[in-house]
Scaffold this active site. Structure first.
Site, PDB file in Angstrom:
ATOM      1  N   GLU A  10      -5.567  -3.452  -1.590  1.00 20.96           N
ATOM      2  CA  GLU A  10      -6.085  -4.635  -0.885  1.00 20.96           C
ATOM      3  C   GLU A  10      -7.184  -5.351  -1.658  1.00 20.96           C
ATOM      4  OE1 GLU A  10      -5.432  -1.688   0.348  1.00 20.96           O
ATOM      5  OE2 GLU A  10      -4.871  -1.732   2.461  1.00 20.96           O
TER       6      GLU A  10
ATOM      7  N   LYS B 160     -14.874  16.119  11.098  1.00 17.53           N
ATOM      8  CA  LYS B 160     -15.943  15.967  12.071  1.00 17.53           C
ATOM      9  C   LYS B 160     -16.120  17.304  12.775  1.00 17.53           C
ATOM     10  CE  LYS B 160     -17.948  12.020  14.115  1.00 17.53           C
ATOM     11  NZ  LYS B 160     -17.831  10.774  14.784  1.00 17.53           N
TER      12      LYS B 160
ATOM     13  N   TRP C  88     -20.465  14.822  10.383  1.00 14.85           N
ATOM     14  CA  TRP C  88     -19.506  14.667   9.309  1.00 14.85           C
ATOM     15  C   TRP C  88     -19.752  15.617   8.150  1.00 14.85           C
ATOM     16  CZ3 TRP C  88     -19.276   8.574   9.051  1.00 14.85           C
ATOM     17  CH2 TRP C  88     -18.475   8.130  10.104  1.00 14.85           C
TER      18      TRP C  88
ATOM     19  N   THR D 279       0.878  -1.172   0.000  1.00 18.41           N
ATOM     20  CA  THR D 279       0.000   0.000   0.000  1.00 18.41           C
ATOM     21  C   THR D 279       0.912   1.218   0.000  1.00 18.41           C
ATOM     22  OG1 THR D 279      -0.048   0.061   2.412  1.00 18.41           O
ATOM     23  CG2 THR D 279      -1.777  -1.206   1.337  1.00 18.41           C
TER      24      THR D 279
END
Ligand code: ADP
Length: 539
Positions: free
Chosen positions: A324, A429, A434, A181
């Site tokens: 992934e 946040k 959100w 990654t």
């Protein structure tokens, strides 16, 4: 009751031999800046056999890792076939990482051989002394190798090796390839793909991208990142003409390659396509041989999809995935029966899971949320080409009841369309609620003066976090915070409107060309931006 079906193994070898037998004359064309170099599948297959013999002579055994530090070119394709099919593991190295990160990854994987492009030798030479597991280095093409130490030349080694290779029977579950990654949201971790997962993913790519033999496929997406989205294997299986841009990934040479070789299909990240669009419009370059382009890796602004359709005549299709997930997870074709007016609203969603992949969003307590288009949660994924662990590290926090926790945040609607609103590390946040940075960025990108925008959460005394908008204006264009705030008005919730604005020449990018939000936050905290404050947070 058991089925009567045969138990054949799903291996890359079966894809390789199919491509070599059925499509011997199909072409592999590598761009060299001004001219193209033409190869065929037959030649690639023969050279893959020779390369496997070279690697065997160097002592490569089944399961050994062989790394590539290379651009998109014919030799890289040869390595894509030879290494997994001889039973070794293809480890593609991201050439945009820092020397320290590269050394860490090579040592973590325990690579035995590295195949390096001549143009990238300085990068490898700088860390060569710190790579104890690497026994051999093979250099492709020209380059100054004086600082590198012992090595062989790819062309010479391949020419001297026998052509025949007795490809072994492989277990479909054995490791075929690995990729780390990029570490945007944590330390780089190794993901190991099996023959089986790559084989199945290849069929997923075939179906989702609607590929066939007639396609001239321009592979912009780097072969060092997530197996170039599985495109090389799918193309090879189908006999597509492969157009490889080597290191010429800037808009100008890319457009020249397109006009010389007329691809019909391509795939890449939004930042590359944005550059291509601007260049093509400014120079009136004709890119219309391309009918479809897959775009993913970060959110694709609706304005980009519309501009590709209206200005270039190209269908830009959004897809989502990650290292992934091999990476194909979902793709945004509109549902059947949708009127042309409504189409764009569906195309600009993140998409629906491709067959084989299951997605769900879960609340903070781990409970699955309803598909109502409203309930925001973390996205989880499951399927035969989704990783179930990481190489050499325990990371239980990344898995949940057999599902991969993607770290992305979003909603799924009643028709199964996913809309990613953020990454969990990037969510803003504010006062416990959100704010979607992706949505703010998309709306800002629609302003005629804006070339690119990034929105990140920064500390705020009253609301804990508030959005900061970092904006790159188009050359010669003017717009200030007041105008942009007014533009956002009515398009997003009032309390989302950013009070903090900064105007910059360019936004920092990660090694795979995505906005580096971690760095943008860091630069803000270090006082590197000139910030203009306007308005107040509305509640
Ligand atoms: P890294 O995670 O290090 O950036 P990846 O290439 O694996 O490297 O990135 C995967 C991530 O890219 C996803 O988790 C998601 O956050 C983002 N991404 C990919 N495609 C999309 C998309 N269509 N819309 C929004 N985000 C996307």
């Amino acid at each position: 009751m058991k089925s009567t079906m045969q138990a054949t193994e799903l291996t890359i070898t079966s894809l390789m031999t199919r491509g070599a037998k059925l499509f011997a004359a199909s072409e592999v064309i590598t761009w060299q800046g001004e001219r193209a170099r033409h190869g065929t599948y037959a030649e690639v297959y023969t050279r893959a056999g020779r390369l496997a013999n070279v690697l065997r002579r160097m002592g490569v055994e089944p399961g050994d890792r062989v790394a590539t530090l290379a651009w998109n070119n014919q030799e890289h394709l040869e390595a894509y076939l030879a290494i997994p099919c001889m039973g070794a593991v293809l480890h593609t190295l991201n050439l945009r990482l820092t020397p320290q990160q590269l050394a860490h990854i090579v040592n973590d994987a325990g690579d035995k051989v590295i195949i390096v492009d001549g143009s990238l030798v300085p990068l490898l030479a700088a860390i060569r002394a710190h790579l104890p597991t690497v026994m051999h280095v093979i250099v492709v093409g020209e380059g100054d190798t004086s600082a590198l130490g012992d090595h062989e030349k790819y062309d010479e080694a391949v020419a001297a090796a026998p052509e025949e290779y007795d490809w072994p029977e492989l277990d479909e579950w054995s490791a075929a390839a690995m990729c780390y990654t990029t570490g945007t949201t944590g330390d780089p971790k190794g993901v190991v793909y099996s023959h089986r997962s790559i084989w199945l993913h290849c069929f997923g790519v075939w179906g989702a991208f609607h590929l066939d033999e007639s396609e001239r496929l321009l592979m912009i997406v780097p072969m060092f990142h997530v197996n170039a989205w599985g495109i090389p294997y799918a193309a090879w299986m189908l006999g597509c003409t492969l157009l490889l841009p080597d290191r010429f990934l800037q808009p100008e040479p890319l457009c020249a390659f397109i006009q010389a070789e007329h691809p019909t299909f391509t795939g890449g990240v939004p930042s590359i396509f944005t550059g291509m669009l601007q260049h093509a419009v400014a120079t009136k370059a004709d890119l219309s041989s391309i009918k479809r382009a897959i775009c993913g890796g970060s959110a694709v602004p609706r304005t980009l999809i519309e501009a590709f359709r209206d200005q270039l005549g190209i269908e830009l299709i959004q897809a989502w995935g990650m290292t992934e997930t091999s990476p194909l997870g979902c793709i945004a074709f509109p549902p059947a029966g949708i009127s042309p007016d409504e189409e764009m609203a569906w195309r600009s969603k993140t998409g629906r899971a491709v067959p084989g992949v299951e997605l769900r969003v879960v609340a903070e307590d781990g409970a699955a949320l309803p598909w109502d288009g409203q309930s925001v949660g973390e996205l989880e994924a499951r399927g035969p080409w989704i990783t179930g662990s990481y190489y050499g590290v325990e990371a239980p926090e990344r898995f949940h009841d057999g599902w991969l926790r993607t770290g992305d945040v979003g909603v799924i609607d009643s028709r199964g369309y996913l809309q990613i609103t953020d990454r969990s590390k990037d969510v803003i946040k504010s006062g416990g609620e959100w704010i979607s940075s992706v949505e703010l960025e998309n709306v800002l990108a629609a302003h005629p003066a804006v070339a690119e925008a990034a929105v990140v959460g920064v500390a705020d005394a009253k609301w804990e976090e508030r959005p900061l908008a970092a904006v790159v204006l188009k050359p010669g264009a003017e717009a200030g915070p007041d105008e942009l705030r007014t533009f956002l008005h009515g398009k997003v919730a009032r309390w989302w409107l950013p009070e903090r604005w900064t105007f910059v020449e360019e936004l920092p990018k990660t090694s795979v060309g995505k906005q580096d939000k971690k760095l943008i936050r860091q630069m803000y905290n270090d006082g590197k931006f000139e910030v203009q404050e306007v308005g107040k947070a509305a509640r």
